[in-house]
Write a protein that holds these residues in place. Structure first.
Motif, short mmCIF file in Angstrom:
data_model
loop_
_atom_site.label_atom_id
_atom_site.label_comp_id
_atom_site.label_asym_id
_atom_site.label_seq_id
_atom_site.Cartn_x
_atom_site.Cartn_y
_atom_site.Cartn_z
N ASP A 101 21.00 19.22 57.50
CA ASP A 101 19.67 20.11 56.93
C ASP A 101 18.99 21.13 57.31
OD1 ASP A 101 20.46 19.03 54.03
OD2 ASP A 101 19.62 17.28 54.79
N TYR A 102 19.53 20.62 59.20
CA TYR A 102 18.75 22.00 59.92
C TYR A 102 19.41 22.21 60.66
CZ TYR A 102 15.18 19.11 57.40
OH TYR A 102 14.42 18.03 56.28
N ALA A 103 18.57 22.71 61.78
CA ALA A 103 19.36 23.82 63.28
C ALA A 103 19.03 23.55 64.49
CB ALA A 103 19.32 25.33 63.22
N PRO A 104 18.58 21.65 65.12
CA PRO A 104 17.42 21.27 65.88
C PRO A 104 18.08 21.73 67.02
CG PRO A 104 18.78 19.48 65.41
CD PRO A 104 19.39 20.84 64.12
N PHE A 105 19.85 22.77 67.39
CA PHE A 105 20.19 22.45 68.65
C PHE A 105 21.37 23.49 68.25
CE2 PHE A 105 21.41 17.96 67.32
CZ PHE A 105 22.84 18.01 66.61
N ALA A 106 22.10 24.06 69.30
CA ALA A 106 23.73 24.43 69.17
C ALA A 106 24.75 23.74 68.82
CB ALA A 106 23.57 25.71 70.49
N PHE A 107 25.18 23.93 67.57
CA PHE A 107 26.04 22.59 67.65
C PHE A 107 27.60 23.26 68.26
CE2 PHE A 107 23.18 22.81 63.96
CZ PHE A 107 23.41 21.17 62.95
N PRO A 108 27.91 21.76 68.48
CA PRO A 108 29.69 22.16 68.97
C PRO A 108 31.18 21.35 68.21
CG PRO A 108 28.82 20.28 69.94
CD PRO A 108 27.58 20.13 68.90
N SER A 109 30.45 21.36 66.88
CA SER A 109 31.14 21.44 65.89
C SER A 109 32.31 22.19 65.16
CB SER A 109 30.96 20.81 64.55
OG SER A 109 29.72 19.99 65.27
N HIS A 110 33.11 22.10 65.16
CA HIS A 110 34.21 23.22 64.67
C HIS A 110 33.51 23.95 63.97
CE1 HIS A 110 37.09 20.62 67.43
NE2 HIS A 110 37.42 22.07 67.48
N VAL A 111 33.14 23.07 62.19
CA VAL A 111 32.13 23.47 61.00
C VAL A 111 30.88 23.13 60.93
CG1 VAL A 111 32.84 23.82 59.09
CG2 VAL A 111 34.43 24.33 60.34
N VAL A 112 30.54 23.38 60.56
CA VAL A 112 28.60 22.90 60.33
C VAL A 112 28.48 23.43 58.56
CG1 VAL A 112 26.17 23.36 60.22
CG2 VAL A 112 27.55 23.36 62.28
N ILE A 113 28.17 22.23 57.81
CA ILE A 113 27.82 22.68 56.63
C ILE A 113 26.79 22.46 56.40
CG2 ILE A 113 29.02 22.43 54.45
CD1 ILE A 113 31.14 20.96 55.16
N ASN A 114 26.09 23.11 55.58
CA ASN A 114 24.59 23.41 55.19
C ASN A 114 24.54 23.93 53.94
OD1 ASN A 114 21.81 22.95 54.25
ND2 ASN A 114 20.41 23.71 56.25
N GLY A 115 24.48 23.35 52.28
CA GLY A 115 24.91 23.95 51.47
C GLY A 115 23.68 23.91 50.60
N ASN A 116 22.20 23.55 51.25
CA ASN A 116 20.83 24.14 50.42
C ASN A 116 20.47 25.29 50.70
OD1 ASN A 116 19.35 21.19 50.79
ND2 ASN A 116 19.81 21.11 52.40
N ALA A 117 19.98 26.07 49.52
CA ALA A 117 18.83 27.13 49.40
C ALA A 117 18.36 28.10 50.67
CB ALA A 117 17.96 26.42 47.94
N TYR A 118 18.51 27.43 51.17
CA TYR A 118 17.21 27.57 52.16
C TYR A 118 18.15 27.44 53.60
CZ TYR A 118 16.87 22.47 53.38
OH TYR A 118 16.99 21.29 54.30
N ALA A 119 19.57 27.20 53.41
CA ALA A 119 19.95 27.57 54.67
C ALA A 119 20.14 28.19 55.47
CB ALA A 119 21.61 27.11 54.04
N GLU A 120 20.87 29.81 54.91
CA GLU A 120 20.70 30.76 55.77
C GLU A 120 19.88 31.87 55.74
OE1 GLU A 120 23.81 33.26 53.45
OE2 GLU A 120 22.80 32.42 51.56
N ASP A 121 18.70 30.87 55.92
CA ASP A 121 17.41 31.17 56.60
C ASP A 121 16.64 30.31 57.94
OD1 ASP A 121 15.99 32.40 54.22
OD2 ASP A 121 15.16 30.48 53.41
N LEU A 122 17.87 29.85 58.31
CA LEU A 122 17.65 29.13 59.40
C LEU A 122 17.95 29.76 61.22
CD1 LEU A 122 18.57 25.26 58.67
CD2 LEU A 122 15.98 26.16 58.52
N ASP A 123 17.93 29.06 61.85
CA ASP A 123 18.68 30.06 63.28
C ASP A 123 19.61 28.99 63.76
OD1 ASP A 123 19.12 31.85 64.97
OD2 ASP A 123 17.55 30.93 66.21
N TYR A 124 20.78 29.46 63.54
CA TYR A 124 22.09 28.04 64.02
C TYR A 124 22.45 28.98 64.63
CZ TYR A 124 21.81 24.52 60.12
OH TYR A 124 21.66 23.26 58.96
N LYS A 125 23.06 28.27 66.00
CA LYS A 125 24.20 28.41 67.05
C LYS A 125 25.07 27.61 66.99
CE LYS A 125 20.23 30.92 69.36
NZ LYS A 125 19.03 30.87 68.78
N SER A 126 26.05 28.49 67.89
CA SER A 126 27.26 27.15 68.41
C SER A 126 27.18 27.25 70.28
CB SER A 126 28.42 28.24 67.82
OG SER A 126 29.83 28.09 68.35
#
Length: 337
Positions: free
Chosen positions: A114-139
């Motif tokens: 539900d959040y973007a607390p760190f750079a994700f090492p995953s191949h896929v990250v899913i966040n279906g929340n209405a606010y998801a695109e407001d977060l600063d996700y990193k790979s």
């Protein structure tokens, strides 16, 4: 052929939200012929384990008292012994290092978060929340596919392809639901607020006083059932207690408004066109309640004073006809795993 494991926890301390939303995804994955096996790895909490087994999932239980390092080692052993090639995680306790270790032993690592607390090492990250695109996700490795926003909302099948919902002009049925565990003891206070509501102060154009009915959902981990029963016995309202609810969508569709906790329930209320007066149970419910406030819900935050709840409920009933907005039209997942 794929063998898919889901590393997810649930129970009194953290609620059942992670279990419930991943079951929506896992049920779809089970139907695909290319998936040989779909099973859960979860900590030994009876509520979560029983819920998964009741829904026909195989469950491998790990000791909840394992240290961080021993848990990683144990999950790796399960993955290797069961020849898992895809792993789905959904837990705030699983950090970046945990995911790096998991990626070493699977072909595809999928993380629901539900959040973007760190750079994700995953191949896929899913966040279906209405606010998801407001977060600063990193790979972390630069190859993560981010599936963000309500197109990727993990709704249970019962909330997809719903029939046209009839919207009554007057409030006749009210639903009370605060999740699998009433951690803030809200349900007795809500019943008290409903009982204290002076119906004579609400114009007949807004509420059907003769046919008013209250459905109260009692979750599997409630430890305040005696208090709830006591408040129901003291009330003059027509109240039903609903245990072991199998089809929450039916109760929501039946209801004209809901008094509810936050989290994924807010999306379920939205697709059933059920306006909700929302009382939060945990900090992780704040962001979605704030994002949806004024669209299909009235957000009361962490309010727990029954008199304040009664006052706001009276306001909510009067504005019900202006509160309906169809936010989501879910028919299937857009997630290809």
């Amino acid at each position: 052929m794929s063998v898919i494991a889901l590393r997810v926890d649930g129970g009194k301390d953290i609620g059942m939200g992670h279990i419930m939303r991943t079951m929506a995804l896992a049920n779809d994955l089970k139907k695909k012929p290319e998936n040989k096996e779909v099973f859960y790895i979860t900590k030994n909490d009876p509520t979560a384990v029983n819920k998964l087994k009741d829904n026909d999932f195989n469950v491998l239980v790990i000791d909840k008292d394992l240290s961080y390092e021993k848990e990683i080692k144990k999950v790796k052993e399960i993955i290797e012994n069961r020849e898992v090639n895809k792993l789905i995680t959904d837990s705030y306790e699983i950090d970046q290092n945990y995911l790096i270790e998991m990626r070493k032993v699977v072909d595809k690592l999928i993380t629901v978060h539900d959040y973007a607390p760190f750079a994700f090492p995953s191949h896929v990250v899913i966040n279906g929340n209405a606010y998801a695109e407001d977060l600063d996700y990193k790979s972390y490795y630069g190859d993560t596919e981010f599936l963000l926003g309500t197109d990727y909302l993990l709704l249970r099948e019962e909330f997809r392809n719903l029939p046209e919902v009839e919207v009554r002009e007057k409030v006749q049925n009210i639903l009370v639901t605060v999740g699998g565990y009433d951690m803030r003891n809200l349900t007795p206070k809500i019943i008290k607020a409903l009982s204290e509501l002076n119906l004579e102060e609400i114009d007949n154009q807004y509420i059907d006083k003769e046919k008013l009915h209250i459905d109260v959902v009692v979750g599997p981990s409630f430890d305040n059932v005696d208090q709830i029963v006591s408040e129901v016995e003291k009330s003059s309202l027509d109240i039903s207690l609903n245990f072991n609810v199998k089809k929450m969508s039916k109760l929501m569709i039946k209801s004209d408004i809901a008094i509810s906790s936050g989290g994924s329930t807010l999306y379920e209320l939205a697709v059933t066109k059920t306006p909700g007066l929302i009382l939060l149970q945990a900090d992780n419910q704040i962001r979605v309640a704030e994002k949806l406030d004024g669209k299909s819900i009235m957000n009361l935050g962490f309010e727990d004073d029954f008199q304040v709840i009664a006052k706001r409920l009276k306001e909510f009933i009067k504005m019900n006809d202006n509160y309906l907005e169809e936010i989501f039209n879910k028919d299937d997942f857009k997630i290809g795993l």
